[in-house]
Scaffold this motif. Sequence first.
Motif, PDB file in Angstrom:
ATOM      1  N   ASN A 269       0.802  -1.225   0.000  1.00  0.00           N
ATOM      2  CA  ASN A 269       0.000   0.000   0.000  1.00  0.00           C
ATOM      3  C   ASN A 269       0.832   1.272   0.000  1.00  0.00           C
ATOM      4  O   ASN A 269       0.277   2.358   0.059  1.00  0.00           O
ATOM      5  N   GLN A 298      -1.459  14.312   2.520  1.00  0.00           N
ATOM      6  CA  GLN A 298      -2.644  13.805   3.200  1.00  0.00           C
ATOM      7  C   GLN A 298      -2.560  14.073   4.696  1.00  0.00           C
ATOM      8  O   GLN A 298      -3.090  13.340   5.509  1.00  0.00           O
ATOM      9  N   ASN A 344      -7.329  17.908  -1.978  1.00  0.00           N
ATOM     10  CA  ASN A 344      -7.887  16.701  -1.349  1.00  0.00           C
ATOM     11  C   ASN A 344      -9.239  16.987  -0.703  1.00  0.00           C
ATOM     12  O   ASN A 344     -10.128  16.134  -0.683  1.00  0.00           O
ATOM     13  N   ASN A 347     -11.669  17.243  -3.650  1.00  0.00           N
ATOM     14  CA  ASN A 347     -11.709  16.081  -4.531  1.00  0.00           C
ATOM     15  C   ASN A 347     -12.907  15.180  -4.222  1.00  0.00           C
ATOM     16  O   ASN A 347     -12.821  14.258  -3.421  1.00  0.00           O
ATOM     17  N   THR A 363       0.874  12.015  -6.668  1.00  0.00           N
ATOM     18  CA  THR A 363      -0.227  11.468  -7.460  1.00  0.00           C
ATOM     19  C   THR A 363      -1.437  11.243  -6.561  1.00  0.00           C
ATOM     20  O   THR A 363      -1.315  10.721  -5.459  1.00  0.00           O
ATOM     21  N   VAL A 364      -2.603  11.659  -7.044  1.00  0.00           N
ATOM     22  CA  VAL A 364      -3.841  11.561  -6.275  1.00  0.00           C
ATOM     23  C   VAL A 364      -4.936  10.984  -7.166  1.00  0.00           C
ATOM     24  O   VAL A 364      -5.199  11.499  -8.263  1.00  0.00           O
ATOM     25  N   GLU A 365      -5.566   9.918  -6.693  1.00  0.00           N
ATOM     26  CA  GLU A 365      -6.663   9.317  -7.446  1.00  0.00           C
ATOM     27  C   GLU A 365      -7.861  10.265  -7.454  1.00  0.00           C
ATOM     28  O   GLU A 365      -8.206  10.858  -6.443  1.00  0.00           O
ATOM     29  N   GLY A 366      -8.466  10.418  -8.623  1.00  0.00           N
ATOM     30  CA  GLY A 366      -9.621  11.306  -8.755  1.00  0.00           C
ATOM     31  C   GLY A 366      -9.274  12.667  -9.313  1.00  0.00           C
ATOM     32  O   GLY A 366     -10.162  13.473  -9.609  1.00  0.00           O
ATOM     33  N   ASN A 368      -7.092  14.632 -12.410  1.00  0.00           N
ATOM     34  CA  ASN A 368      -6.445  14.436 -13.712  1.00  0.00           C
ATOM     35  C   ASN A 368      -5.158  15.252 -13.747  1.00  0.00           C
ATOM     36  O   ASN A 368      -5.194  16.477 -13.837  1.00  0.00           O
ATOM     37  N   GLN A 369      -4.013  14.579 -13.667  1.00  0.00           N
ATOM     38  CA  GLN A 369      -2.730  15.259 -13.540  1.00  0.00           C
ATOM     39  C   GLN A 369      -1.933  15.144 -14.833  1.00  0.00           C
ATOM     40  O   GLN A 369      -1.801  14.058 -15.403  1.00  0.00           O
TER      41      GLN A 369
END
Length: 569
Positions: A269, A298, A344, A347, A363-366, A368-369
């Motif tokens: 993870n 985070q 965050n 998001n 990098t962050v899910e959700g 668009n980078q």
Amino acid sequence: MTSASTDLQFSGLIQCLIKKCLLTESDAQSYSHEAQKNKVPLIRYLVTHKLVESKALAYQASVEFGVPFFDLNAIDCRKLPINLLGEKFIRQCHMLPLFTRGRTLFIALSDPSNFNALDDIKFHSRLNPEAILVEDDKLSKAIEVALEAADTSISDMDEDLENLDITGGEQEAPKSDVNSDIDDAPIVRYVNKILLDSIKQGVSDIHMEPYEKIFRIRYRSDGILRQVATPPASIAGRLVSRIKVMSKMDIAERRVPQDGRIKMTLSKNRAIDFRVNTCPTLFGEKVVMRILDPTSAQLGIEKLGFEPEQQRIFLEAINKPYGLVLVTGPTGSGKTVTLYTGLNILNTIERNISTAEDPVEITVEGINQVNMNPKAGLTFASALRAFLRQDPDIIMVGEIRDLETAEIAVKAAQTGHLVLSTLHTNDAPQTLNRLLQMGIPAFNIVSAINLIMAQRLGRRLCEYCKLPANFPDKLLLEAGFIQQELRDLKIFSAIGCEHCTNGYKGRVGVYQVLTLTERMRTLILNGGNTDQLAECALAEGFNDLRRSGLNKVRMGVTSLEEIDRITKE
């Protein structure tokens, strides 16, 4: 069933529920047998099967035992000090370490009558446990989240330094005839050890520097460089070549700078990226590796260091449907972490968020980078134009560097989009003048900007060793304190112990948060200079960086010497 038998069979909390008629003795007996069959504590059985409401149970226990109640939703469970107790102990006792303050360890639990476990914690951690009551169902979820996010394997990696899970960038490295001794086990182990130690110590950058007679390795911790190793100069080329192979660079090319990337997988993870850059110097190639930890963004907004009013203003600005939010400060001042903390929060599934960065560090899910690629024609300006054709709600631009990018960002902010970006200026008033110098008209600036925020990162004083300091009144007055507060003012200084580096551990943000008032808008439209804008901001109640820093000194968060270092004009 007698009262005595109840005392023998049930914990104090269950007895409390029986007395308050939230549970009958017969039901308690029956549920106890079922809990034993399922091999779970009775409290958890009651909550899981909805036989007692979790919140009512926690509230009743808080009142009965005099233990403060806390909502676990208010913290990020991925950043808790799990290593103080260990996974086995946490699961066995159904408790979770929240944070430490001095020699006190605050523990989240759902059954405050479990005194034996608190004694065990004192023995295991060598700290004084302080119970905080939480809802049992939330505690179970929090334990799973915390343990899943915890890096439980990193301490064992030293034993297998040759076989760490390390990969390079996406591009294949060019073939070369360089001797294969760069893959020798000692070189592999040494480089992997350097990378692993840097992660353990919370380092932000690794510097490898060749000189005529030595090869120096330094870590940047809490913003300060310190030397950690001086391997023989004779192996400098092999160490650098090994890193270039790992990051998929051309190891035969030593005349020009190169960029690469290394990915180290710590657990299923958690993975850490290293952004690698080489630069030819007089005695060989210098290597600098920036450590990119996705968990750094985070932290939660409460951990950044905002004062309450500053946090309110920041949240208000990023929750507006449109407008421009600018974060300014030098390289390494934490601008990216601040912006991603805001992203965050924003998001959600209902919002379309796009970012243009050079390069993407977190990098962050959700979200668009997009990585900038000027050689291919992908610049901040071209990416912004593309975003505006992709039905955006929120846009983040890594940096406003030129007039074209600034114009598109301002226009987007004026046409129904929230735009976040950074600028390299010293403080908030200078940011306004910088935009004017770029060529943005004053009327566009005052209509587009929601918030300008300047920031610095200062080192936190170590809670274990900081001590009160005595400064002459004259020095304190010159530093910016006022005569009326000197009598009760308590300032701490860095000492140094085994828990910290020279008296400091971790960093905290120091902020100047500025929104445009009517008076400031009028001043901008009338061509006011930086000094006039700074005076107006102070008059309107917005602290500059120095005053915000002095507030951190008053609170005992950092030292006067540290604030002098980061806010020196």
